[in-house]
Design a protein around this motif. Sequence first.
Motif, PDB file in Angstrom:
ATOM      1  N   PHE A 169      41.986  34.630  49.737  1.00  0.00           N
ATOM      2  CA  PHE A 169      40.734  35.282  49.334  1.00  0.00           C
ATOM      3  C   PHE A 169      39.525  34.699  50.050  1.00  0.00           C
ATOM      4  O   PHE A 169      38.389  34.913  49.641  1.00  0.00           O
ATOM      5  CB  PHE A 169      40.524  35.143  47.827  1.00  0.00           C
ATOM      6  CG  PHE A 169      41.702  35.593  47.023  1.00  0.00           C
ATOM      7  CD1 PHE A 169      41.982  36.947  46.909  1.00  0.00           C
ATOM      8  CD2 PHE A 169      42.537  34.680  46.408  1.00  0.00           C
ATOM      9  CE1 PHE A 169      43.077  37.368  46.173  1.00  0.00           C
ATOM     10  CE2 PHE A 169      43.631  35.095  45.677  1.00  0.00           C
ATOM     11  CZ  PHE A 169      43.906  36.450  45.567  1.00  0.00           C
ATOM     12  N   LEU A 170      39.777  33.937  51.121  1.00  0.00           N
ATOM     13  CA  LEU A 170      38.681  33.235  51.789  1.00  0.00           C
ATOM     14  C   LEU A 170      37.552  34.149  52.227  1.00  0.00           C
ATOM     15  O   LEU A 170      36.395  33.765  52.216  1.00  0.00           O
ATOM     16  CB  LEU A 170      39.220  32.502  53.021  1.00  0.00           C
ATOM     17  CG  LEU A 170      39.422  31.010  52.858  1.00  0.00           C
ATOM     18  CD1 LEU A 170      39.915  30.412  54.146  1.00  0.00           C
ATOM     19  CD2 LEU A 170      38.135  30.342  52.415  1.00  0.00           C
ATOM     20  N   ASP A 171      37.898  35.388  52.615  1.00  0.00           N
ATOM     21  CA  ASP A 171      36.854  36.261  53.140  1.00  0.00           C
ATOM     22  C   ASP A 171      36.434  37.339  52.161  1.00  0.00           C
ATOM     23  O   ASP A 171      35.801  38.312  52.532  1.00  0.00           O
ATOM     24  CB  ASP A 171      37.312  36.859  54.474  1.00  0.00           C
ATOM     25  CG  ASP A 171      37.454  35.763  55.519  1.00  0.00           C
ATOM     26  OD1 ASP A 171      36.469  35.027  55.712  1.00  0.00           O
ATOM     27  OD2 ASP A 171      38.537  35.614  56.101  1.00  0.00           O
ATOM     28  N   THR A 172      36.783  37.130  50.891  1.00  0.00           N
ATOM     29  CA  THR A 172      36.345  38.044  49.837  1.00  0.00           C
ATOM     30  C   THR A 172      35.055  37.491  49.240  1.00  0.00           C
ATOM     31  O   THR A 172      34.944  36.279  49.061  1.00  0.00           O
ATOM     32  CB  THR A 172      37.420  38.077  48.722  1.00  0.00           C
ATOM     33  OG1 THR A 172      38.686  38.248  49.341  1.00  0.00           O
ATOM     34  CG2 THR A 172      37.163  39.178  47.731  1.00  0.00           C
ATOM     35  N   PRO A 173      34.100  38.378  48.903  1.00  0.00           N
ATOM     36  CA  PRO A 173      32.888  37.864  48.236  1.00  0.00           C
ATOM     37  C   PRO A 173      33.266  37.182  46.925  1.00  0.00           C
ATOM     38  O   PRO A 173      34.136  37.681  46.201  1.00  0.00           O
ATOM     39  CB  PRO A 173      32.066  39.117  47.953  1.00  0.00           C
ATOM     40  CG  PRO A 173      32.601  40.153  48.864  1.00  0.00           C
ATOM     41  CD  PRO A 173      34.022  39.813  49.149  1.00  0.00           C
ATOM     42  N   VAL A 174      32.630  36.086  46.605  1.00  0.00           N
ATOM     43  CA  VAL A 174      33.063  35.329  45.433  1.00  0.00           C
ATOM     44  C   VAL A 174      32.784  36.070  44.129  1.00  0.00           C
ATOM     45  O   VAL A 174      33.334  35.730  43.098  1.00  0.00           O
ATOM     46  CB  VAL A 174      32.463  33.898  45.362  1.00  0.00           C
ATOM     47  CG1 VAL A 174      32.932  33.057  46.515  1.00  0.00           C
ATOM     48  CG2 VAL A 174      30.962  33.936  45.281  1.00  0.00           C
TER      49      VAL A 174
END
Lengths: 423, 304
Positions: A152-157
């Motif tokens: 999920f590194l490139d998903t908005p938090v």
Amino acid sequence: MNNDFVIKVEGLGKKYLLNANLQERSDTLYGNVINNIKNLKNIGNKKQTEEFWALNNVSFNIQRGDRVGIIGRNGAGKSTLLKILSQITPPTKGRIEINGRIASLLEVGTGFHGDLSGRENIYLNGSILGMSKHEIDKRFDEIVDFAEIEQFLDTPVKRYSSGMYVRLAFGVAAHLSPDILIVDEVLAVGDSTFQKKCLGKMEQVSETEGRTILFVSHSIETVLRLCNKGLLLEKGQLKTAGSINEVTRSYLDTKSGVSSFKSWEKDERPGNDITKLISVKIHNEKDEVNEEYDIVKPIGVTMEYEVLKDGEVFTHSYNFYNENGINIFNTHDTVSEERTKPRKKGVYSTTMWIPGNLLAEGAVLVNVATIKIEPFTILMHEKECVSFTVIDYMRGDSARGNYILGFPGAVRPLCQWDTKYKG
Amino acid sequence: MYREFLYFTSIFVFHGKFCPKPGKVKFLSETKIIIDANSSSFFSLKEIVRYKNLLNNLARRDFLVRYKQAFAGIMWALIKPLINILVFGYISVKINGSADAATNFVDVASAILLWQLFSSVFNDVSNSIIGNANLFSKVFFPKIIIPLSTILVCLVDFFISLIILVVLFILSGQSLHWQIVLAPLFILLTILNGFGIGLYFATINVKYRDVKFIVPVMVQFGMYVSPVIFSTHYYLERLPQWAHWIFCLNPMVGAIDGFKYCLFGGDAIYNSSYFIVSLCVSFLFLIIGIKYFYKFERNFVDYI
């Protein structure tokens, strides 16, 4: 140059001004206008402000490598102290010298932005916490590992589950490399696995890397487990400083005001003309009087009393209360031979054993009494005369097993469990 | 496509990427810190350089967040000034009735872009402190980093909107002057104007939230007393002599006239002594803003 202290605090004080008119403040605009008009009359009078010292004349030293637990009740000034130490708010009085790089963790996830991806937030949050870009690069993989968010590194938090969010936030903070780490109640968030992980990480940081940790928590259990030194604050003043056992003891004492042993002078002995109490003590199986007792071991409660009249028949009784004032259990002597015999004058001693694995962790207060059963009469009843603390040393042999976090309940018996496969 | 544009702009402006890049290990805080009741800090370039990583990351955050989840994305940095230029340019040309409408139009466009830079810096800086209260009430860093980072974001928008000016410049057949090399100075002056006044209001904003209502009014009103739609000449020819000085106390008069002088040469600067007055006011505001900010900076957390 004395270099073995990392923090030296001298005469620290922090003053806040409270508006004395605050109670009169109205919630409505109309009310406010009326109040303002009323206040206009007071112009020229002294401003009605009240001083409040959140901290007053606090001095202490902290040595390198110490893990210091800061305890105290709500409003004792713990958070103010941490805020001053981490340079967020200035002191009104006093002076602090800090040797080393300091990082504060007053809240997990400070500066996270929901619209940014996990990767972007790691860099942003790292730089807010004072890490250089190179340090973040170096620890990036470790942080991602700790937080378990690789995919999920490139998903908005903002699309993260709250667990992922907290893990990421603590992950960044835990991989900081300051000389002094200030931690305020961060463990209040997250599930138990996460909390265990955080505690483990903090232990590792202090033990293997020799860093100094300042830790605030309301959980005495956690403080006892993590810290070796303690500071007890009360109403803005430093009450006790020293080893963590001493300090937590003193903290519990301020609640109860008594210790594990109490004896009375000849003419102050509580009781009536039949029995008078001489002393009460709590002890372990080796007859040692401590302030703390192992949760898995039996605990002895011994009273010494004097019988002033021949021929009386009576028995002994104890009541146990926990720090929240809950009556844990009561017991009276139904087994000893002496209880049924008419007594001779003289001094007696009677011991009752609380089985191991019965009481929950925490402070216990004891009431002592001598009673007649038929007809029911109380001969002597001394309230809250001794207290002690039950501690789980986390060896895994108690009712906790390997669980290390909050464990409510007035008692903690080690129960029998049977599980069968039923097809 | 916007996304790529956004990405490259951010690399261009903030010189650096999110991806790992080796660098020197730096420790952000001194090994010895002394905190006492009377210590105070003041504007220090050294400190800002030390926290430049944070400055970049905060600016990058604001920039990336600004156009996230907007369909037109970064195009808004073009659309907004374009609409203003069209409306006010048209009004100006109509009222002036000048023979050279194209030049008049470019002239207004340059002033509007500069004014928008000023107003966005002023507005964003004055709201920056309370907008980031959750940061500095939890972690220590020099608070001046926050307003500085908002300037970077405003600058990116400004550079994007400069595209409009370049296109108009070429379309209207203007010739370049040597003074163009001085133009960055007046862009800097505009930023300092917005920064100085903005810092002052940011400090007030900590205690009195009235600021968020006052600033937009000031920006709106300010535009009509600055040489934006009409030139300084237009105003001064219609004002009585005694009002000239008052007009020039506006720090944006010097910045806009100077910028126009760099672009078009000629007589954009009405009177050099008025111009100098305006410049002095700019620096006075800057000094007052910074002094005021640092006077209360340490206690922000207690009042927020």
